[in-house]
Every structure is written in C-alpha cells, then in structure tokens.
Design an enzyme around this catalytic site. Structure first.
Site, PDB file in Angstrom:
ATOM      1  N   GLU A   1      26.528  44.730  27.076  1.00  0.00           N
ATOM      2  CA  GLU A   1      27.386  44.830  28.269  1.00  0.00           C
ATOM      3  C   GLU A   1      27.415  43.487  28.997  1.00  0.00           C
ATOM      4  OE1 GLU A   1      25.537  48.329  29.895  1.00  0.00           O
ATOM      5  OE2 GLU A   1      26.429  49.508  28.281  1.00  0.00           O
TER       6      GLU A   1
ATOM      7  N   GLY B   1      27.027  54.655  24.739  1.00  0.00           N
ATOM      8  CA  GLY B   1      27.740  55.444  25.744  1.00  0.00           C
ATOM      9  C   GLY B   1      28.921  56.216  25.183  1.00  0.00           C
TER      10      GLY B   1
ATOM     11  N   SER C   1      23.453  56.009  22.204  1.00  0.00           N
ATOM     12  CA  SER C   1      23.556  57.474  22.257  1.00  0.00           C
ATOM     13  C   SER C   1      22.316  58.191  21.705  1.00  0.00           C
ATOM     14  CB  SER C   1      24.829  57.951  21.546  1.00  0.00           C
ATOM     15  OG  SER C   1      25.977  57.401  22.168  1.00  0.00           O
TER      16      SER C   1
ATOM     17  N   LYS D   1      20.662  51.003  33.657  1.00  0.00           N
ATOM     18  CA  LYS D   1      21.916  50.280  33.932  1.00  0.00           C
ATOM     19  C   LYS D   1      22.222  50.317  35.431  1.00  0.00           C
ATOM     20  CE  LYS D   1      23.351  51.170  29.225  1.00  0.00           C
ATOM     21  NZ  LYS D   1      24.408  51.434  28.262  1.00  0.00           N
TER      22      LYS D   1
ATOM     23  N   HIS E   1      21.876  42.109  26.490  1.00  0.00           N
ATOM     24  CA  HIS E   1      22.522  43.416  26.318  1.00  0.00           C
ATOM     25  C   HIS E   1      24.022  43.209  26.082  1.00  0.00           C
ATOM     26  CE1 HIS E   1      23.962  47.467  27.002  1.00  0.00           C
ATOM     27  NE2 HIS E   1      22.721  47.878  26.801  1.00  0.00           N
TER      28      HIS E   1
ATOM     29  N   ASN F   1      16.934  52.325  29.849  1.00  0.00           N
ATOM     30  CA  ASN F   1      17.766  51.345  30.564  1.00  0.00           C
ATOM     31  C   ASN F   1      18.669  52.123  31.520  1.00  0.00           C
ATOM     32  OD1 ASN F   1      19.522  49.398  31.424  1.00  0.00           O
ATOM     33  ND2 ASN F   1      20.386  48.940  29.401  1.00  0.00           N
TER      34      ASN F   1
ATOM     35  N   GLU G   1      21.462  47.595  18.892  1.00  0.00           N
ATOM     36  CA  GLU G   1      22.358  48.506  19.605  1.00  0.00           C
ATOM     37  C   GLU G   1      23.790  48.262  19.138  1.00  0.00           C
ATOM     38  OE1 GLU G   1      20.542  49.882  23.633  1.00  0.00           O
ATOM     39  OE2 GLU G   1      21.705  48.084  23.968  1.00  0.00           O
TER      40      GLU G   1
HETATM   41  P1  13P Z   1      23.461  55.023  25.748  1.00  0.00           P
HETATM   42  O1  13P Z   1      22.131  55.617  25.366  1.00  0.00           O
HETATM   43  O2  13P Z   1      24.014  55.575  27.027  1.00  0.00           O
HETATM   44  O3  13P Z   1      24.428  55.053  24.604  1.00  0.00           O
HETATM   45  O4  13P Z   1      23.189  53.466  26.068  1.00  0.00           O
HETATM   46  C1  13P Z   1      22.481  52.692  25.146  1.00  0.00           C
HETATM   47  C2  13P Z   1      22.187  51.382  25.767  1.00  0.00           C
HETATM   48  O5  13P Z   1      23.049  50.555  25.949  1.00  0.00           O
HETATM   49  C3  13P Z   1      20.784  51.124  26.170  1.00  0.00           C
HETATM   50  O6  13P Z   1      20.592  49.790  26.507  1.00  0.00           O
END
Ligand code: 13P
Length: 251
Positions: free
Chosen positions: A97, A173, A212, A11, A95, A9, A167
């Site tokens: 976010e 992150g 992560s 982002k 997601h 992803n 997740e």
């Molecule tokens: P990270 O791998 O940067 O922690 O992000 C995970 C994520 O949100 C994938 O959709």
C-alpha cells in the site's frame, strides 16, 4: 527450527474507543507459547497500545518509519529511534500500500530497512506481485527484485535480523487468498534465492504470508513447509479471529 510469527497490521483502522476495546479483548485471549505475536497499530495509538499490552507476550511494532534513523528536520515523519524509544521492537517496511499509494520505491525501502535495523528494530520487509505481474508469469521475478533491493545493497547478513512477508497484492483485502500451494511455491523460491548467498541464513529466515488470512484458512497456509506465520490485515481487528490465527500457527 523457525519460530512462527503472526503479525496483525491494523493499517489506518481504529479510534481510541475501538482500540481500547480490541486490546482489552486481546489481552485475555489464550495465545500460543510457541508463536511470536505482534501487532502494528497506527502511529498515534502506539503508546496507548504499548501500555495496554505491557503485561502480555505481545510485541508492538510500527507500520512504517522514516528513511533516517535519528531525529531531524523531516516534518510528519517518525524515526526508527523514536519508535525504539517508545518501546516498539519491529517495523513493517515496503508494504504494497505504501509502494503504490506513497510511491515508495526499492531505494527508499532499503533506507528504511537500514534505519530500522540501526535503531535495533526488526524490519518486516513486504514483497509481492500485482495480478498483472502474476498473470504475465512475473511473480517470482518481481519478488526476487524486491528482495535483491536489500540483499545486493546490504548483504545477506542483514537478513539474520529481519522477516520477509510475501503479500501478493491481488490477495490483500480482496478475500482472494493465495492457495497454500501458490504461497508455498513463492516462499520456497524466496528461501532458495537467499540460500544462494547463505544456506544457514536462508534456513533461519522467517518468511510469513499475508493476503486475506483468516482463522478458516490459516492452518492450511501455516502447514506449508516454508510458511512461517502470517501478516494479517482485516482479520487482526477482531480479537477472537486474530487469536485463532495465532493458535493455528502453533503446534
Ligand atoms: P488483509 O489480511 O486484509 O488481506 O491484509 C493483508 C495485509 O496487507 C497485511 O499487511
């Protein structure tokens, strides 16, 4: 036997220059034949990335889609049919976010899930708890509620063509990965929950982990019985790191 899936992803990262470099580097990596590999660039780069990886066994998907499948008067949105028309085959829905920053609720996510499937795309449904929910002992309840928003509304059969990504929000992150045991516990509980509706669908359902994931921790996570691959954020922006994660999911 479930075939592993590793999804990157991207982002809201990248420019034309950095994305051209990343796809060039990805296209020469040794990817495992027994793992599905997918990447999710930002919407405006989808077409470029689709063309660039056309000759590789890498699938391209979108990070989101509109609540309605077909085109219409929805300024700024992109429909699942438009994504399918471009050549996408998967879409991430729910997601954390977007749940948090765009205030997407379970109802909206359910509509996006239906739109994706109706257009022939495979939805990756993201679920996961906050740190406060985990500390209050509510991790499983939260995740179950998010799965039930689909399951109770649409029935278990829709999970035949879907992926669930667990997740935990506190691990995204932050560099804080859920331990393999913590992740396995929730994955097993999600599978057991789906099995109450259909044992065979639960057995076939791919449940991938995100938060992560790096080359250094991927093998240990993917070795868990109910972890069928990963949804990778930051580490998917580096071709060497991402391909190492993909290889860790193979045999
Ligand atoms: P990270 O791998 O940067 O922690 O992000 C995970 C994520 O949100 C994938 O959709």
């Amino acid at each position: 036997m479930r075939r592993p899936l590793v999804a990157g992803n991207w982002k809201m990262h990248g420019t034309r220059g950095s994305i051209a470099k990343l796809v060039t580097e990805l296209s020469v990596q040794a990817m495992p034949a027994d793992v599905d590999v997918a990447i999710f660039p930002g919407l405006i780069y989808l077409q470029t990335v689709l063309a660039a990886v056309a000759d590789c066994a890498i699938v391209v998907g979108s990070q989101d889609c509109a609540v309605q499948m077909e085109e219409g008067a929805l300024t700024g949105e992109t429909s699942a049919l438009q994504l399918q028309d471009l050549g996408c085959s998967m879409v991430i829905v729910g997601h954390s976010e977007r749940r948090q920053l765009q205030e997407e609720n379970d109802g909206v996510i359910c509509r996006k899930f239906i739109a994706a499937q109706s257009a022939g795309l495979t939805p990756i449904l993201c679920v996961g708890e906050t740190l406060a929910e985990r500390e209050a002992g509510l991790a499983l309840l939260t995740v179950q509620r998010q799965v039930d928003a689909i399951l109770l509304e649409l029935g278990v059969d829709v999970l035949r063509n879907a992926v669930i990504a667990y997740e935990p929000i506190w691990a995204i992150g932050t560099g804080l990965t859920a331990s393999p045991e913590q992740a396995q516990e929730i994955h097993a509980q999600i599978r057991a929950h789906v099995a109450k509706y259909s044992a065979s669908i639960a057995q076939e359902l791919r449940i991938i982990y995100g938060g992560s994931v790096k080359a250094a921790n991927a093998a240990e996570l993917f070795a868990q019985a109910d972890i069928d691959g990963g949804l990778v954020g930051g580490a998917s922006l580096n071709a060497d790191e991402f391909s190492a994660i993909c290889r860790a999911a193979g045999n």
